[in-house]
Design a protein around this motif. Structure first.
Motif, short mmCIF file in Angstrom:
data_model
loop_
_atom_site.label_atom_id
_atom_site.label_comp_id
_atom_site.label_asym_id
_atom_site.label_seq_id
_atom_site.Cartn_x
_atom_site.Cartn_y
_atom_site.Cartn_z
N THR A 99 46.49 57.24 40.33
CA THR A 99 46.44 57.81 39.02
C THR A 99 45.71 59.22 38.74
O THR A 99 46.31 60.09 38.38
CB THR A 99 46.00 56.96 37.82
OG1 THR A 99 46.59 55.56 38.09
CG2 THR A 99 45.92 57.68 36.59
N SER A 153 42.79 51.27 44.43
CA SER A 153 43.92 52.11 45.21
C SER A 153 44.79 52.80 43.85
O SER A 153 45.26 53.75 43.86
CB SER A 153 44.77 51.24 46.11
OG SER A 153 44.20 51.00 47.35
N GLU A 154 44.99 51.68 43.02
CA GLU A 154 45.68 52.27 42.01
C GLU A 154 45.01 53.43 40.84
O GLU A 154 45.62 54.19 40.51
CB GLU A 154 45.85 50.79 40.70
CG GLU A 154 46.56 51.35 39.74
CD GLU A 154 47.10 49.74 38.75
OE1 GLU A 154 46.86 50.16 37.83
OE2 GLU A 154 47.27 49.05 39.36
N SER A 155 43.72 53.34 40.69
CA SER A 155 43.03 54.24 40.10
C SER A 155 43.03 55.55 40.73
O SER A 155 43.29 56.64 40.12
CB SER A 155 41.55 53.85 39.53
OG SER A 155 40.92 53.69 40.63
#
Length: 76
Positions: A65, A60-62
């Motif tokens: 980004t 989810s974080e990548s």
């Protein structure tokens, strides 16, 4: 640009060995987490955004980004 055209450009930048990354991109466009850039991106800009995304595990974080790189106004 239609999502299908953007995905075709992205598919050309994501090696087959990174299919999990590509599948994450497709999934997140499908559910609306990722949106196409509001203005066209050059091949170089898109390649840099994808290369940055490929450096990390698909998460989810990548994805967030990548979403900010594609559309800075997305709020991800």
């Amino acid at each position: 640009m239609p999502i299908s055209a953007l995905l075709a450009r992205i598919r050309g930048l994501v090696p087959k060995s990174d299919d999990q990354h590509y599948e994450q991109i497709v999934r997140h466009f499908g559910v609306g987490t990722l949106r196409p850039p509001p203005t066209p991106m050059s091949d170089g800009e898109l390649a840099r955004a994808i290369a940055e995304f490929l450096k990390a595990r698909p998460s989810s974080e990548s994805v967030a980004t990548l979403g900010r790189r594609l559309d800075p106004s997305s709020g991800l």
